[in-house]
Design an enzyme around this catalytic site. Structure first.
Site, short mmCIF file in Angstrom:
data_model
loop_
_atom_site.label_atom_id
_atom_site.label_comp_id
_atom_site.label_asym_id
_atom_site.label_seq_id
_atom_site.Cartn_x
_atom_site.Cartn_y
_atom_site.Cartn_z
N SER A 114 11.79 -6.07 3.00
CA SER A 114 11.48 -6.15 4.42
C SER A 114 11.41 -7.61 4.87
O SER A 114 12.36 -8.36 4.64
CB SER A 114 10.17 -5.40 4.69
N ASP A 136 15.62 3.25 8.78
CA ASP A 136 14.86 3.69 7.60
C ASP A 136 13.40 3.98 7.93
O ASP A 136 12.57 4.11 7.03
CB ASP A 136 14.95 2.64 6.48
N HIS A 147 11.92 3.22 4.50
CA HIS A 147 11.53 1.83 4.28
C HIS A 147 10.64 1.65 3.04
O HIS A 147 10.86 0.73 2.25
CB HIS A 147 10.81 1.31 5.52
N ASP A 155 10.20 3.82 0.55
CA ASP A 155 10.75 4.38 -0.69
C ASP A 155 11.24 3.27 -1.60
O ASP A 155 11.20 3.39 -2.83
CB ASP A 155 11.91 5.33 -0.39
N ASP A 210 5.78 5.45 -0.54
CA ASP A 210 5.68 6.72 0.18
C ASP A 210 5.13 7.73 -0.83
O ASP A 210 5.87 8.28 -1.64
CB ASP A 210 7.06 7.15 0.68
#
Length: 416
Positions: free
Chosen positions: A153, A345, A384, A386, A391
């Site tokens: 990210s 995502d 995002h 994963d 998650d």
């Protein structure tokens, strides 16, 4: 009371279509990623892999012993890679700092020393020049002992900023130091090819529409992290690492009052030296103009798509596998901007994660080339978080796939 069987059949068909589409996305992800085989280890460089977290990121132990940024509650990505012979280390920087401030922190976190954000930069933005003193996780870092930066990210943006600063330095800081008779910190002098590769994972290179919602979602994101960590919101111990803005927790200050003071700080408003600006399309464009590519560095990017196109519209909707916290931003992105910006995502549009606009790139072809972005195919079905195993609804099912994902990255890094 009468029953409308026609209406019921219509609703059933819509629900069945919805579930089939999402099942197909998940099944495709399992086929494409889950079946990946571990690659054979062959050494051409022994440079360590430095993992750089994104927005709201944290170091191991900060949110309790159950949660890691890199692996969530199901695995230890960095530790497992190191145990397999791939030297890997976790870098920890401000979860909400600007990419400039985070890049400086990343430099000192690796090299060691007292964080110096730059005299010119500090005066321009109105915060303290110096930050924390750090021991350094790889103090021998140099042109002979380079590193691979792996950023998730915002971590990808931060890595790009650091790479450019090392190579090009900062003319503004150089001129300010000369004019005021100050010693120039080494990071601003330039001419340092200390990075061998950058891997950007689900990085908003070109910004994200959801950044405009970030201020409103700030509390929810933090509280969501606490929920994942199985912590109480009131008792949440969260280090914002914004010391330069005076946001330290005072002795005797309760965690609740500290969080309230942080959330109400003026630092979040009308300030370009903070993450909420850097993740906008405008802020990302400025970063793209400030960063460059080196013919001596390899650049890789990965993107994910956890949305599907509506049957009767051009909007994209979150799949059933998307973590609930990100369903709202996924739907917002899926209905905002041009059509090419809507697949996402959950936090980042696919088009934004491919490569920075204006920089050289090529689609993955089995032959990475230094000096340009090597763009991997979008991973269908991955949202995002994963990519880092956070998650918690999907992590147990994707554990092996995530392991293989990073195994393949570090194997390739070693071969460069």
């Amino acid at each position: 009371m009468g029953v409308c069987f026609t209406g019921m059949r219509k609703k059933w068909k819509e629900a069945r279509r919805y579930w089939l589409i999402n099942a197909a996305i998940l099944f495709s992800a399992i086929l494409v990623i889950g079946g990946t085989q571990e690659q054979e280890v062959y050494a051409e460089n022994s440079d360590p892999n430095i993992f750089v977290h994104g927005l709201t990121g944290f170091g191991y132990g900060e949110l309790g012993p159950k949660l890691r940024y890199w692996g969530g509650t199901t695995q230890n990505i960095i530790g497992d890679l190191t145990n397999k012979g791939y030297s890997s280390m976790e870098a920890v920087v401000s979860p909400f700092g600007s990419n400039w401030d985070r890049a400086i922190e990343l430099y000192y976190y690796i090299k060691g020393g007292t964080v110096d954000y730059g005299a010119a930069h500090a005066e321009k933005h109105g915060h303290e020049r110096y930050g924390r003193t750090l021991p350094g996780i790889y103090p021998q870092w140099s042109g002979e002992n380079r590193v691979h930066l792996i950023g998730h990210s915002q971590g990808g943006q931060t890595s790009r900023m650091l790479d450019t600063l090392l190579r090009e330095g900062s003319v503004e800081e150089q001129e300010y130091a000369r004019a005021n008779g100050l010693e120039l910190p080494e990071i601003f002098s330039g001419s340092k090819t200390w990075v061998r590769s950058i891997t950007a994972i689900a990085t908003p290179h070109n910004g994200t529409q959801v950044a405009s919602l970030a201020k409103g979602l700030l509390h929810e994101v933090i509280y969501g992290s606490a929920f994942i960590a199985n912590s109480s919101v009131v008792n949440l111990t969260y280090d914002f690492k914004l010391d330069q803005w005076g946001l330290k927790q005072f002795p005797g200050e309760t965690k609740k009052n500290y969080l309230r003071r942080v959330f109400s700080s003026k630092v979040w408003h009308a300030n370009e030296d903070i993450v909420l600006y850097d993740l906008t399309t405008e802020g990302a464009m400025k970063l793209n103009e400030q960063t460059s590519l080196s013919s001596d560095v390899y650049y890789f990017s990965f993107s994910g798509n956890a949305t599907y196109k509506g049957v009767f519209s051009n909007n994209y909707y979150p799949s059933i596998t998307v973590f609930p916290l990100y369903s709202i931003p996924a739907a917002y992105i899926g209905a905002t901007g041009g059509r090419e910006w809507r697949q996402n995502d959950g936090l980042v549009p696919v088009i934004s994660a491919l490569y920075p606009f204006g920089q050289s790139y090529k689609a993955a072809d089995g032959n990475p080339t230094a000096g340009m972005w090597y763009v991997e195919p979008t991973i269908q079905g991955w949202e995002h978080m994963d990519f880092v195993g956070q998650d918690y609804t999907q992590a147990p099912f994707l554990k092996r796939s995530v392991q293989n994902f990073y195994q393949n990255i570090v194997v390739r890094n070693r071969s460069l």
